[in-house]
Write a protein that holds these residues in place. Structure first.
Motif, PDB file in Angstrom:
ATOM      1  N   ASP A 254      67.507  22.688  61.184  1.00  0.00           N
ATOM      2  CA  ASP A 254      66.577  23.799  60.997  1.00  0.00           C
ATOM      3  C   ASP A 254      65.714  24.049  62.238  1.00  0.00           C
ATOM      4  N   VAL A 260      70.897  26.448  62.354  1.00  0.00           N
ATOM      5  CA  VAL A 260      71.100  26.729  60.936  1.00  0.00           C
ATOM      6  C   VAL A 260      72.489  27.309  60.707  1.00  0.00           C
ATOM      7  N   PHE A 291      64.037  27.036  54.746  1.00  0.00           N
ATOM      8  CA  PHE A 291      64.419  27.066  56.156  1.00  0.00           C
ATOM      9  C   PHE A 291      63.363  27.831  56.942  1.00  0.00           C
ATOM     10  N   SER A 298      65.039  28.494  49.705  1.00  0.00           N
ATOM     11  CA  SER A 298      66.449  28.868  49.840  1.00  0.00           C
ATOM     12  C   SER A 298      67.126  29.033  48.491  1.00  0.00           C
TER      13      SER A 298
END
Length: 436
Positions: A254, A260, A291, A298
């Protein structure tokens, strides 16, 4: 095939991976095999090796017989021991010749060789007894020779994808390796023998997570030129048809949007064709992971067995080439995907289609047909590049669950592919074998 070309690294890899041959037969068995082999009866070198000691014995027969008799009387030794003192030399010649024959047969190209070859008349040695033991030896040798040729053909093939024919008594383990350059994840398809899976897990079929936890740590990613990425940091848990990744507070997945993207691509390559329908991302307390690039909790990521990609050539930092999607760009139709793969979009993924090669795409009931505008002569291309062109198109069609046929090609076959028919659908890209 005569069109194959290898650089020094490829040749060294082939030689290092070549099957180790051993032969535990006695000298007598080798001799019987040599003399009974119809393929050798007209060979001038063998005949010279056989005739030379025979002619020598005939011209000096009386002298040798007299000397053997005198020496036997003086030393009380059997005459028969003297008559065969030249046999070790002959056996050495025979053994070397047999090894030369086997080595030569390993490099026979069955794509270009005539399928029906005349065999010498075996009447020359018809007086030689063919007992049961000799037939069993020949049968065993034929099996060994065919296995050697089959293994050599497999290893020398320029194909890089996995097909159903590769999975006799074996299963695949998929994993996405993190590219050492700016690339995302590169899909790898490892072949693992069933007996190894049984030895590792018993008779019960392992889950996709169990396979990952067992085999991912055994892959030396850095030795392959990739980033040391597996196993994933944190914990992976199964919750029904959902795979949950419990991420640690500090992780490398991240850091930025590129990291990512690489992380999510690797998960797709590893678990899309698995027991799970989605992957959820959680914190240690069970809450949804957020994130940093998104700024909100998420949602689970859906796992689709076949993402609609097209395939390009990706070169790792060590020079090894792989077929991989171009930054996971997806397409709505196979026609769009195959047409777009002619274009060079960036410096990381290179098109497998030469700039001067153009074609049209047509979808049919049995699959998709690519027709080249100008008759394509694969022999005018580098053999590796020609095979990459074919397999990149096959993988692209397969991502839509379709077979591919190529029309207007000079050759009827290439690397074992029958180009007059629909080509087999690849099981996965970038064939690998799990290290011992």
């Amino acid at each position: 095939m005569t069109h194959k070309q290898f650089d020094e690294d490829q040749l060294e890899q082939v030689l290092n991976n070549a099957p180790k041959l051993s032969d535990h037969r006695s000298k007598d068995e080798v001799l019987q095999r040599l003399l009974a082999d119809a393929r050798l009866q007209d060979n001038s070198h063998l005949q010279a090796a056989v005739q030379e000691p025979i002619e020598s014995q005939l011209t000096t027969h009386e002298v040798n017989e007299k000397q053997d008799f005198i020496q036997a009387e003086n030393k009380d030794l059997p005459i028969t021991k003297r008559k065969y003192k030249k046999m070790p030399l002959f056996m050495s010649v025979a053994a070397v010749f047999v090894l030369t024959l086997i080595a030569g047969s390993m490099f026979v190209n069955n794509n270009d060789s005539p399928k029906d070859q005349a065999t010498p008349d075996s009447a020359t040695f018809s007086s030689m007894p063919e007992n049961r033991a000799t037939k069993e030896i020949e049968s065993s040798d034929n099996v060994m020779d065919s296995s050697i040729v089959a293994e050599h053909t497999r290893m020398m093939s320029l194909r890089t994808s996995v097909y159903e024919e590769d999975l006799t008594d074996a299963v695949v383990f998929r994993i996405g390796l993190a590219g050492g350059k700016a690339a995302e994840s590169v899909p790898m398809t490892y072949i693992i023998p069933n007996e190894r899976v049984v030895a590792d897990f018993g008779k019960e079929k392992p889950t996709s997570l169990q396979m990952y936890e067992k085999y991912a740590p055994q892959i030396d990613e850095e030795a392959m030129g990739f980033t040391n990425y597996h196993p994933y940091k944190g914990e992976l848990e199964e919750k029904g048809e959902t795979l949950v990744h419990v991420l640690p507070k500090k992780n490398a997945y991240d850091i930025a949007s590129a990291s990512v993207s690489k992380y999510l691509g690797s998960l797709k390559d590893t678990f899309s064709d698995s027991d799970y329908k989605e992957i959820a991302f959680e914190n240690a307390d069970g809450t949804a992971y957020e994130f940093s690039q998104v700024g909100e909790p998420s949602e689970p990521m859906a796992l689709i067995p076949r993402e609609h990609y097209n395939f390009y050539v990706y070169t790792e930092t060590n020079g090894t080439e792989y077929l991989s999607p171009d930054f996971r760009k997806t397409f709505s139709t196979v026609t769009e995907a195959l047409t777009d793969m002619r274009h060079k979009n960036d410096d990381v993924y290179v098109s497998a289609i030469p700039e001067n090669v153009t074609y049209t795409v047509k979808e049919e009931a049995d699959g998709v047909v690519v027709t080249f505008d100008v008759e394509l002569d694969l022999m005018t291309m580098d053999a590796v590049r020609a095979t990459q062109l074919i397999e990149a198109m096959m993988l692209t069609a397969a991502s839509f669950d379709k077979k591919l046929r190529l029309d207007n090609v000079v050759q009827d076959s290439w690397e074992g592919f029958d180009l007059t028919k629909y080509l087999p659908m690849p099981v996965g890209a970038n064939k690998q074998y799990m290290p011992e």
